[in-house]
Motif scaffolding. Structure first.
Motif, PDB file in Angstrom:
ATOM      1  N   ILE A   1       0.863  -1.193   0.000  1.00  0.00           N
ATOM      2  CA  ILE A   1       0.000   0.000   0.000  1.00  0.00           C
ATOM      3  C   ILE A   1       0.894   1.236   0.000  1.00  0.00           C
ATOM      4  CG2 ILE A   1      -1.845   1.248   1.179  1.00  0.00           C
ATOM      5  CD1 ILE A   1      -2.638  -1.389   2.491  1.00  0.00           C
ATOM      6  N   PRO A   2       1.189   1.820  -1.166  1.00  0.00           N
ATOM      7  CA  PRO A   2       2.111   2.957  -1.243  1.00  0.00           C
ATOM      8  C   PRO A   2       1.672   4.160  -0.416  1.00  0.00           C
ATOM      9  CG  PRO A   2       1.693   2.042  -3.428  1.00  0.00           C
ATOM     10  CD  PRO A   2       0.714   1.403  -2.506  1.00  0.00           C
ATOM     11  N   ALA A   3       0.357   4.325  -0.242  1.00  0.00           N
ATOM     12  CA  ALA A   3      -0.152   5.505   0.461  1.00  0.00           C
ATOM     13  C   ALA A   3      -0.191   5.338   1.971  1.00  0.00           C
ATOM     14  CB  ALA A   3      -1.556   5.841  -0.042  1.00  0.00           C
ATOM     15  N   PHE A   4       0.238   4.186   2.473  1.00  0.00           N
ATOM     16  CA  PHE A   4       0.101   3.927   3.909  1.00  0.00           C
ATOM     17  C   PHE A   4       0.797   4.983   4.754  1.00  0.00           C
ATOM     18  CE2 PHE A   4       1.824   1.804   7.777  1.00  0.00           C
ATOM     19  CZ  PHE A   4       0.622   1.689   8.463  1.00  0.00           C
ATOM     20  N   GLY A   5       2.029   5.317   4.420  1.00  0.00           N
ATOM     21  CA  GLY A   5       2.766   6.311   5.205  1.00  0.00           C
ATOM     22  C   GLY A   5       2.084   7.667   5.209  1.00  0.00           C
ATOM     23  N   ASP A   6       1.649   8.115   4.022  1.00  0.00           N
ATOM     24  CA  ASP A   6       0.966   9.412   3.929  1.00  0.00           C
ATOM     25  C   ASP A   6      -0.352   9.396   4.694  1.00  0.00           C
ATOM     26  OD1 ASP A   6       2.986  10.456   2.386  1.00  0.00           O
ATOM     27  OD2 ASP A   6       1.984  10.064   0.478  1.00  0.00           O
ATOM     28  N   ASP A   7      -1.035   8.256   4.684  1.00  0.00           N
ATOM     29  CA  ASP A   7      -2.302   8.162   5.407  1.00  0.00           C
ATOM     30  C   ASP A   7      -2.078   8.234   6.923  1.00  0.00           C
ATOM     31  OD1 ASP A   7      -3.820   7.983   3.102  1.00  0.00           O
ATOM     32  OD2 ASP A   7      -3.784   5.783   3.067  1.00  0.00           O
ATOM     33  N   CYS A   8      -0.990   7.639   7.389  1.00  0.00           N
ATOM     34  CA  CYS A   8      -0.661   7.730   8.811  1.00  0.00           C
ATOM     35  C   CYS A   8      -0.372   9.183   9.209  1.00  0.00           C
ATOM     36  CB  CYS A   8       0.554   6.864   9.135  1.00  0.00           C
ATOM     37  SG  CYS A   8       0.253   5.080   9.066  1.00  0.00           S
ATOM     38  N   VAL A   9       0.367   9.881   8.348  1.00  0.00           N
ATOM     39  CA  VAL A   9       0.665  11.295   8.604  1.00  0.00           C
ATOM     40  C   VAL A   9      -0.631  12.095   8.627  1.00  0.00           C
ATOM     41  CG1 VAL A   9       1.750  13.371   7.669  1.00  0.00           C
ATOM     42  CG2 VAL A   9       3.003  11.211   7.680  1.00  0.00           C
ATOM     43  N   TRP A  10      -1.522  11.817   7.691  1.00  0.00           N
ATOM     44  CA  TRP A  10      -2.818  12.519   7.650  1.00  0.00           C
ATOM     45  C   TRP A  10      -3.566  12.360   8.970  1.00  0.00           C
ATOM     46  CZ3 TRP A  10      -7.351   9.645   8.197  1.00  0.00           C
ATOM     47  CH2 TRP A  10      -8.528  10.412   8.202  1.00  0.00           C
ATOM     48  N   LEU A  11      -3.640  11.127   9.482  1.00  0.00           N
ATOM     49  CA  LEU A  11      -4.400  10.894  10.709  1.00  0.00           C
ATOM     50  C   LEU A  11      -3.731  11.576  11.896  1.00  0.00           C
ATOM     51  CD1 LEU A  11      -6.859   9.603  11.951  1.00  0.00           C
ATOM     52  CD2 LEU A  11      -5.539   7.494  12.285  1.00  0.00           C
ATOM     53  N   MET A  12      -2.406  11.552  11.953  1.00  0.00           N
ATOM     54  CA  MET A  12      -1.704  12.236  13.035  1.00  0.00           C
ATOM     55  C   MET A  12      -1.974  13.731  12.973  1.00  0.00           C
ATOM     56  SD  MET A  12       0.324  11.425  15.601  1.00  0.00           S
ATOM     57  CE  MET A  12       0.132  12.718  16.834  1.00  0.00           C
ATOM     58  N   GLU A  13      -2.049  14.284  11.780  1.00  0.00           N
ATOM     59  CA  GLU A  13      -2.344  15.713  11.642  1.00  0.00           C
ATOM     60  C   GLU A  13      -3.772  16.025  12.075  1.00  0.00           C
ATOM     61  OE1 GLU A  13      -1.339  16.702   7.620  1.00  0.00           O
ATOM     62  OE2 GLU A  13       0.708  17.257   8.173  1.00  0.00           O
ATOM     63  N   VAL A  14      -4.691  15.103  11.849  1.00  0.00           N
ATOM     64  CA  VAL A  14      -6.067  15.293  12.340  1.00  0.00           C
ATOM     65  C   VAL A  14      -6.058  15.403  13.860  1.00  0.00           C
ATOM     66  CG1 VAL A  14      -8.343  14.226  12.565  1.00  0.00           C
ATOM     67  CG2 VAL A  14      -7.162  14.153  10.368  1.00  0.00           C
TER      68      VAL A  14
END
Length: 332
Positions: free
Chosen positions: A180-193
């Motif tokens: 899942i290439p977007a996994f890292g970016d998705d984790c960053v997104w949730l942390m920013e939320v």
């Protein structure tokens, strides 16, 4: 800059029309004003002294024990002030002295600032809590919101760096997540939320608790089974100053009826606090893969009926910015 002034200014000063501008006196006055401003802030003076003691202990023993000495000095709630004071040490010792500062000293000051961002500043009643929620506290007086904004920028930067590293570490040992290439970016997104919309969740917690919850929740939202221990083990392996004790003492809020504070481990924090607050955002971000969690919904309803997170019910970026803007108007 100094060479430029020396080439342009005679011993009597620099001529500007009919007046003579004494550059040395001017810059000396600016420095004096800066020192006078610092010297008039009694809270910051204590923080500077505390930093000096911490540095002395470190240079004497070689042990990175912050914030143990700070706590013994009764400065455990002065996290925001310690963060600012350590910044002054870094600036003046590194930039405005002729004596080179040892890398070990500057690294320890950076370590202190990191520990403040991780956990020290987030204690209930701390100077950060007072500054954001009560309109001033510690060296951050009402109206002095630049310090708080600068600190929160540091929080966001550390959170992004840490969650990215942990996401990469977890993905490296998970066949499903590695695809899942977007996994890292998705984790960053949730942390920013978390940081931007639910800042109150950081109070009385270690920042890495939120990192662990963000990475685990994102993996589950992608439909990947992952043990919570795998996430916390990855954090400890990636950041050696951590140990598993950091994930065994999470604040779970207080019962409204009794006011009794509850504590547990990070997995309990995830189930009882983090997921109920984040489920709506996860459902919106991952409509095709996120599975609705009935337990989280039940807990969210129970919280609304009387089970609340202490010390704040909710503090979003909008709430925070409104407070800081109001402080700014008070200052002007």
């Amino acid at each position: 800059m100094q060479a430029f002034h020396q080439s342009q200014v005679s011993s009597a000063g620099h001529s500007t029309g009919s007046k003579t501008f004494d550059t040395q006196r001017f810059y000396g006055a600016v420095a004096d004003a800066r020192v006078a401003s610092l010297a008039s802030n009694q809270t910051l003076q204590l923080a500077l002294l505390t930093c000096a003691v911490e540095l002395t202990c470190y240079c004497t023993t070689g042990a990175a024990t912050f914030p143990d000495t700070t706590s013994k000095l009764g400065q455990h709630t002065a996290g925001l002030d310690i963060w600012e004071a350590a910044g002054h040490f870094l600036h003046y010792l590194a930039a405005e002295t002729t004596i080179p500062m040892a890398d070990s000293v500057s690294n320890y000051l950076l370590f202190m600032r990191m520990k403040v961002v991780e956990s020290v500043a987030w204690q209930t009643g701390s100077s950060l809590y007072q500054a954001i929620c009560e309109g001033g506290g510690g060296s951050c007086c009402p109206g002095d919101y630049a310090l708080v904004s600068s600190f929160l920028d540091g929080v966001n930067a550390l959170a992004r760096t840490r969650v990215s590293a942990v996401a990469a570490g977890v993905a490296a040992v998970s066949a499903g997540l590695s695809k899942i290439p977007a996994f890292g970016d998705d984790c960053v997104w949730l942390m920013e939320v978390v940081v931007q919309e639910h800042l109150d969740l950081l109070f009385d917690q270690h920042l890495s608790n939120m990192v662990a919850c963000s990475v685990y929740a994102t993996a589950r939202a992608h439909g990947i089974a992952l043990s919570f221990k795998k996430v916390t083990d990855t954090i400890v392996q990636t950041f050696p100053h951590h140990d598993m004790q950091d994930f065994k003492h999470a604040d779970l809020g207080a019962e409204s009826a009794t006011g009794e504070t509850r504590s547990g481990d990070t997995r309990q924090l995830y189930n009882e606090i983090f997921l109920p607050r984040m489920e709506a955002s996860l459902q919106e971000r991952f409509p095709n893969t996120y599975q609705h969690n009935a337990v989280a919904s039940e807990i969210a309803s129970r919280q609304a009926l009387g089970f609340k997170r202490a010390p704040l019910k909710s503090l979003s970026a909008t709430d925070m910015n409104a407070r800081l803007t109001r402080f700014g108007k008070m200052q002007s």
